[in-house]
Design a protein around this motif. Sequence first.
Motif, mmCIF file in Angstrom:
data_model
loop_
_atom_site.group_PDB
_atom_site.id
_atom_site.type_symbol
_atom_site.label_atom_id
_atom_site.label_comp_id
_atom_site.label_asym_id
_atom_site.label_seq_id
_atom_site.Cartn_x
_atom_site.Cartn_y
_atom_site.Cartn_z
ATOM 1 N N VAL A 42 0.848 -1.280 0.173
ATOM 2 C CA VAL A 42 0.050 0.002 -0.095
ATOM 3 C C VAL A 42 0.943 1.281 0.060
ATOM 4 O O VAL A 42 0.659 2.125 -0.510
ATOM 5 N N PHE A 52 -4.848 -3.376 -1.617
ATOM 6 C CA PHE A 52 -6.147 -3.208 -0.726
ATOM 7 C C PHE A 52 -7.398 -3.746 -1.309
ATOM 8 O O PHE A 52 -7.037 -4.210 -2.476
ATOM 9 N N THR A 80 -7.393 2.767 4.357
ATOM 10 C CA THR A 80 -5.988 2.185 4.827
ATOM 11 C C THR A 80 -5.156 3.205 5.486
ATOM 12 O O THR A 80 -3.900 3.120 5.897
#
Length: 299
Positions: A187, A263, A215
């Motif tokens: 990420v 994600f 996130t």
Amino acid sequence: MTVARPDLNLLTTLDVLLEEGSVTGAGRRLALSPSAMSRALARLRRATGDPLLVKAGRGLVPTPRALELRDRVRALVREAESVLSPAHRLDLATLSRTFTIRGSDGFVEAFGPPLVARVGAAAPGVRLRFLRKAGKDTAPLRDTIDLDTAVIEGPLPPDVLDTPLFSDTFVGVVRPEHPLAGGPVTVERYARARHVNVSRRGSTEGLVDEALHPTGHHRDVVTVVDGFGAALALARASDLVASVPSRHTAPLREHLHTFALPFPAPEVTVSLLWHTRLDADPAHHWLRTAVTEVCREAS
């Protein structure tokens, strides 16, 4: 002054009378009594201004006016019967028609070749006209296009019908020399990269950002384009990252590096749309089935 409209039911009566040459015989075919049939003949005489059938011995013979009308009346009645009957069985071998299909960027590249091949094999007289989708307005379905593809985001107008075609998941795409093409894509690495966003409204955020925000990260969107093809062209020629739906853009991503988003990737359902005016049309139903099958077979 309003002129009374003629009773078109009398055309059928006149057709049978001229064919039978007998009030009694016509009455039997039309399930009318002799008196009712005589009244109908009287109405026809008033409407046409001609006796139509006159006595000759024990029978009736047509007047010149009746002879003049006979073939025309028969053709009109047959045409009316055809109009008020269900459509004939669709003959694809002789079907000659042009259909207009509107699709988002990448739809023709992904599904056009198998659809053109299937349509051409079954109905060589059919032509397909593809239009690039420039907006979400469904108004063209009312008059200028036959089918549309869309991700439905809200209630459709009551005169627009739909069926799901396929689900599509977003992926990341970069050129082979891009840093994200080597090693695992986290990420953090994804968010630090420079991105191109696809938005017809010019927005710098979309479905991908909604999925990324939980996130705690944000994309650095430096460029906005209005189509997936343009986004992938920039990714091919620069270090920009394009995040696009996988199935929709498969042919456009050739020779590029594709990776799963690090994600939960957003997923969309692409649907086929058409107007109610075409729902019962046999040829249109056949084309809808062909489009649906081609899209689902490609999954």
